[in-house]
Design a protein around this motif. Sequence first.
Motif, PDB file in Angstrom:
ATOM      1  N   ILE A 235       0.851  -1.193   0.000  1.00 39.19           N
ATOM      2  CA  ILE A 235       0.000   0.000   0.000  1.00 39.19           C
ATOM      3  C   ILE A 235       0.884   1.240   0.000  1.00 39.19           C
ATOM      4  O   ILE A 235       1.842   1.315   0.774  1.00 39.19           O
ATOM      5  CB  ILE A 235      -0.921   0.023   1.231  1.00 39.19           C
ATOM      6  N   ILE A 236       0.549   2.157  -0.876  1.00 35.04           N
ATOM      7  CA  ILE A 236       1.296   3.415  -0.898  1.00 35.04           C
ATOM      8  C   ILE A 236       0.326   4.533  -0.569  1.00 35.04           C
ATOM      9  O   ILE A 236      -0.705   4.689  -1.225  1.00 35.04           O
ATOM     10  CB  ILE A 236       1.957   3.649  -2.269  1.00 35.04           C
ATOM     11  N   VAL A 237       0.633   5.273   0.474  1.00 32.02           N
ATOM     12  CA  VAL A 237      -0.255   6.346   0.899  1.00 32.02           C
ATOM     13  C   VAL A 237       0.478   7.670   0.716  1.00 32.02           C
ATOM     14  O   VAL A 237       1.508   7.905   1.336  1.00 32.02           O
ATOM     15  CB  VAL A 237      -0.668   6.172   2.379  1.00 32.02           C
ATOM     16  N   CYS A 238      -0.063   8.514  -0.162  1.00 24.56           N
ATOM     17  CA  CYS A 238       0.599   9.792  -0.434  1.00 24.56           C
ATOM     18  C   CYS A 238       0.065  10.887   0.490  1.00 24.56           C
ATOM     19  O   CYS A 238      -0.715  10.618   1.389  1.00 24.56           O
ATOM     20  CB  CYS A 238       0.412  10.177  -1.899  1.00 24.56           C
TER      21      CYS A 238
ATOM     22  N   ASN B  20       3.225  13.450   3.757  1.00 24.16           N
ATOM     23  CA  ASN B  20       2.946  14.051   5.054  1.00 24.16           C
ATOM     24  C   ASN B  20       1.462  13.896   5.366  1.00 24.16           C
ATOM     25  O   ASN B  20       0.631  13.853   4.473  1.00 24.16           O
ATOM     26  CB  ASN B  20       3.317  15.535   5.047  1.00 24.16           C
ATOM     27  N   ASN B  21       1.143  13.801   6.632  1.00 22.81           N
ATOM     28  CA  ASN B  21      -0.246  13.694   7.107  1.00 22.81           C
ATOM     29  C   ASN B  21      -0.993  12.501   6.528  1.00 22.81           C
ATOM     30  O   ASN B  21      -2.208  12.509   6.432  1.00 22.81           O
ATOM     31  CB  ASN B  21      -1.048  14.960   6.789  1.00 22.81           C
TER      32      ASN B  21
ATOM     33  N   GLY C 127       6.260   9.871   6.068  1.00 23.54           N
ATOM     34  CA  GLY C 127       5.864  11.276   5.998  1.00 23.54           C
ATOM     35  C   GLY C 127       5.736  11.891   7.388  1.00 23.54           C
ATOM     36  O   GLY C 127       5.432  11.195   8.351  1.00 23.54           O
ATOM     37  N   ASP C 128       5.975  13.202   7.457  1.00 24.23           N
ATOM     38  CA  ASP C 128       5.781  13.873   8.737  1.00 24.23           C
ATOM     39  C   ASP C 128       4.307  13.803   9.116  1.00 24.23           C
ATOM     40  O   ASP C 128       3.433  13.828   8.258  1.00 24.23           O
ATOM     41  CB  ASP C 128       6.216  15.343   8.634  1.00 24.23           C
ATOM     42  N   ASN C 129       4.039  13.715  10.390  1.00 27.40           N
ATOM     43  CA  ASN C 129       2.672  13.656  10.935  1.00 27.40           C
ATOM     44  C   ASN C 129       1.872  12.449  10.436  1.00 27.40           C
ATOM     45  O   ASN C 129       0.653  12.458  10.491  1.00 27.40           O
ATOM     46  CB  ASN C 129       1.861  14.917  10.601  1.00 27.40           C
TER      47      ASN C 129
ATOM     48  N   ILE D 226       7.242   1.412  11.846  1.00 31.12           N
ATOM     49  CA  ILE D 226       8.575   1.973  11.659  1.00 31.12           C
ATOM     50  C   ILE D 226       8.430   3.485  11.565  1.00 31.12           C
ATOM     51  O   ILE D 226       7.918   3.990  10.564  1.00 31.12           O
ATOM     52  CB  ILE D 226       9.209   1.410  10.370  1.00 31.12           C
ATOM     53  N   HIS D 227       8.839   4.175  12.593  1.00 33.32           N
ATOM     54  CA  HIS D 227       8.697   5.634  12.621  1.00 33.32           C
ATOM     55  C   HIS D 227       9.936   6.274  12.000  1.00 33.32           C
ATOM     56  O   HIS D 227      11.033   6.141  12.536  1.00 33.32           O
ATOM     57  CB  HIS D 227       8.552   6.121  14.064  1.00 33.32           C
ATOM     58  N   LEU D 228       9.731   6.959  10.872  1.00 37.52           N
ATOM     59  CA  LEU D 228      10.856   7.632  10.224  1.00 37.52           C
ATOM     60  C   LEU D 228      10.657   9.143  10.188  1.00 37.52           C
ATOM     61  O   LEU D 228      11.597   9.905  10.349  1.00 37.52           O
ATOM     62  CB  LEU D 228      11.037   7.112   8.794  1.00 37.52           C
ATOM     63  N   GLY D 229       9.412   9.574   9.935  1.00 42.50           N
ATOM     64  CA  GLY D 229       9.132  11.009   9.835  1.00 42.50           C
ATOM     65  C   GLY D 229       8.943  11.642  11.209  1.00 42.50           C
ATOM     66  O   GLY D 229       8.940  10.960  12.227  1.00 42.50           O
TER      67      GLY D 229
END
Lengths: 446, 482
Positions: B257-260, B297-298, B323-325, B349-352
């Motif tokens: 899944i890719i979430v933009c 982001n978001n 992404g951030d947030n 996995i928290h990267l942003g």
Amino acid sequence: MYNEKEYIGIFEQHRKLIDEPCAPLLNDKRDNAIRLFAEKGFPRTSDESYRHSAVAKLFATDYGLNIGRIENSINPHELFTCDVPNLHTRQEYIINDCYYRNTKNSTILPKGVLIGSLNDYAKSHAYMLSSYYNSLAKEGDSLAQLNTAFVQDGLLVYIPQNTEIEETIQLVMLLRSNIEIMSNRRILIILEEGAKANMLICDHAANNKQSLSTQVLEVFLKDGASLNLFELEETGAENNRISHLYVRQEKSSNFNHCNITLTNGFTRNNTHVMLSGEGAETNLTGLAICDKQQHTDNNTLVEHITAHCTSNELYKYILDEESTGVFTGKMYIHHNAQQTNSQQTNRNLCLTKCAHMYAQPQLEIYADDVKCSHGSTVGQLDENALFYMQQRGIPVDEARHLLMFAFAGEVIDNITIDALRDRLHILIEKRFRGELNRCKGCSLCK
Amino acid sequence: MKKKNNNIFKKIADKAYEYGFFSNVNTDIIESGLNEDVIRLISDKKGEPEWMLEFRLQAYRYWQTLKMPEWAHLKIPPIDYQAISYYADPTKKSKDNKNKEIDPELMKTFEKLGIPLEERLALSGTAVDAVMDSVSVKTTFKEELKEKGIIFCSMSEAIHEYPDLVKKYLGSVVNYRDNFFAALNSAVFSDGSFVYIPKGVRCPMELSTYFRINAANTGQFERTLIVADDNSYVSYLEGCTAPMRDENQLHAAIVEIIVCENAEVKYSTVQNWYPGNAEGEGGVYNFVTKRGDCRGNNSKLSWTQVETGSAITWKYPSCILRGDNSQGEFYSVAVTNNYQQADTGTKMIHLGRNTRSTIISKGISAGKSQNSYRGLVRVSKNADNARNYSQCDSLLLGSQCGAHTFPYMDIHNDNAVIEHEATTSKISEEQLFYCNQRGIGTEEAIGLIVNGYAKEVLNKLPMEFAIEAQKLLSVSLEGSVG
């Protein structure tokens, strides 16, 4: 890449020398141990339980091994003065891995109590110790096997039935050497039915040479026996330690363990408690305060084998600078261990971006009538509390120290020896203020 | 009272697996075995372009270098990968009938499963892609969705129609080098769904895929790819069943899944593969890699799963919070009965920066089953202000089963706040007694308690699914309390 073969080679080459001063009881276990070590090799980071602790590289250094049992001329009474006021203990010393025989202890031990060199007693009381020595560690990982293969001495504590030793037994492990050294120590503690004892083991290093200590503790608690065991590690950045603690508890026995790591290089503590008698209780607590590149790894396994046993675990880490903390705690509840009450808590404070914490609290439960829980948190100091204290005129640094001190206090308060607890409070406070980077106790450091 | 409970449930325990029937459909099955020729044959049968074949072969060559992973808390009997047929096509047309009509037997099968493929019969608001064995049988409401610019079709179709999109995203979240089963799937995957939600579109209906294994001695290796472009939203459902057979069948799927940016994806699964009989014979091995990448982001990704079937489950739907947030959620109920084994959980996995994740996992073990939660929360060095809350509860029904929890927390940042807690308990006599006192029968009371226990997760499912899941839950546990 790793040098298992080197160690096996040293073992084979010097087998005679290793065996010579030692009791047959110790020598008999070596063959099997080195075979198991050769089979398994050093644990790799691909091994689940050593994922974050690369121990194999510690063995790469060319250490000196005191196989020839060269007497150390150090007098620990001169070198080491315990700086805990009002702590009246019976002191025993292990210097590197040699038991120090000339201890000045004035008190007379109750009848039947044996405290002294493990090797000596393994010769004189071979029959009695044969059912204990290595009976728990033989199932251990390759590092425990390596210890069994190379170990030549250590400490025995034997307390007969219904005997209570009021005086705390203090075992001081001193590291002192002019070269890089590897020491292999062994401690065997046996408490017969209803026996009671307090024991304090402290690790100190008296110089800056790199060292690696492997130690195996085997603890046997018979019905109704009770042992408080406190371990305090206060060495230096060059001192690495791999410890295995095995405990077997019978009916209604009680084991309290507190393991405090204040200063060290690389530490791996394996704790394996087997609750094999009904009504046994175990309390494991640990505190690690790390900075620079300290690495502290506590790996605990509490096995509930029979019903109605209780276990509590509380481990806390405070990680500063580039330090690493690892906690793996497994509670394994066997099929028959109904009515188990088991709790595990792990709390961690990360103070910088470069500090790493790896926590793996685990439950394996095969019985249905149990109360088991674990909790783990990683976080920072409470901003609200900091703000509140600043409002009351406490400077922010001071407020931080107070909060961290309170955080650590939960573990320290489990220590039942008053003098030691008070001393630890001071030590930890000093540690937070960065004033404690050497063992205050030894005269060399002063 | 215990004995009485036993009797009540023993009766219903013998109730057969509802979806265990076999449909007699004319199926084209290739010979069992796995080698490069088989992969070429699959690719050829699907008329795939050269790049796709290359993708498969590359994955196959890598797979050959791998060993079956053994770290899970599962006892997996050795699997003979040469004894499985990797392609079964139930839509094969007889030579004289080349029109596009679907075999009526196939239509009947899906109707029996409660998945009508006729759009007029379907529940309003759900578009279905029905996959049987290796082939997508039909995708409904395609035209309506197309009007909005939404692409919802089978994977094979997407490879032909939208090669640029597939090329861009396929394998970008789960690389063929990811793990043993991901490599296997990348080599032999046959069908699955492809979803693309364009910028700013809110998908007007629930999209769903229904997977059915029908043919014997086959494995199902589907591949799902969902792309939610900026500011879009989609809710996706997945269901699965298989006939009852004495031998085990392998199901190794990949979901990517890719979430933009500002997009949201909800992915819900009700997994009901055949779990094997009460003696632990037969059943599906469900070894699935599911992962979502919150790139924008978001963005937000939410996994909800109800796992009741499969003899062995090995599944960790994960979120990469890049992404951030961005936000990741994982809600799971895993039920194991008889000899079922499940090792399931998630990875966050928290990267942003300012990323948040929630994990709620409820395990229910009964019979002689083993149920494990395994989850990872990793906070990387730059993931400032990451927040995670994990809760794993286990409910033990019976003294022969096991419930295990293996959380991993790898924290590399000082301002992360991570909480994990786990509890294990059983339904107490007091709870049952209380219900009995109020005139609720024991059987009903257990259903009530279990459903209450799982409610936090069931609430996250879309309505129709939630009702199905609730029913499933009580059926799966019947006969287990005593």
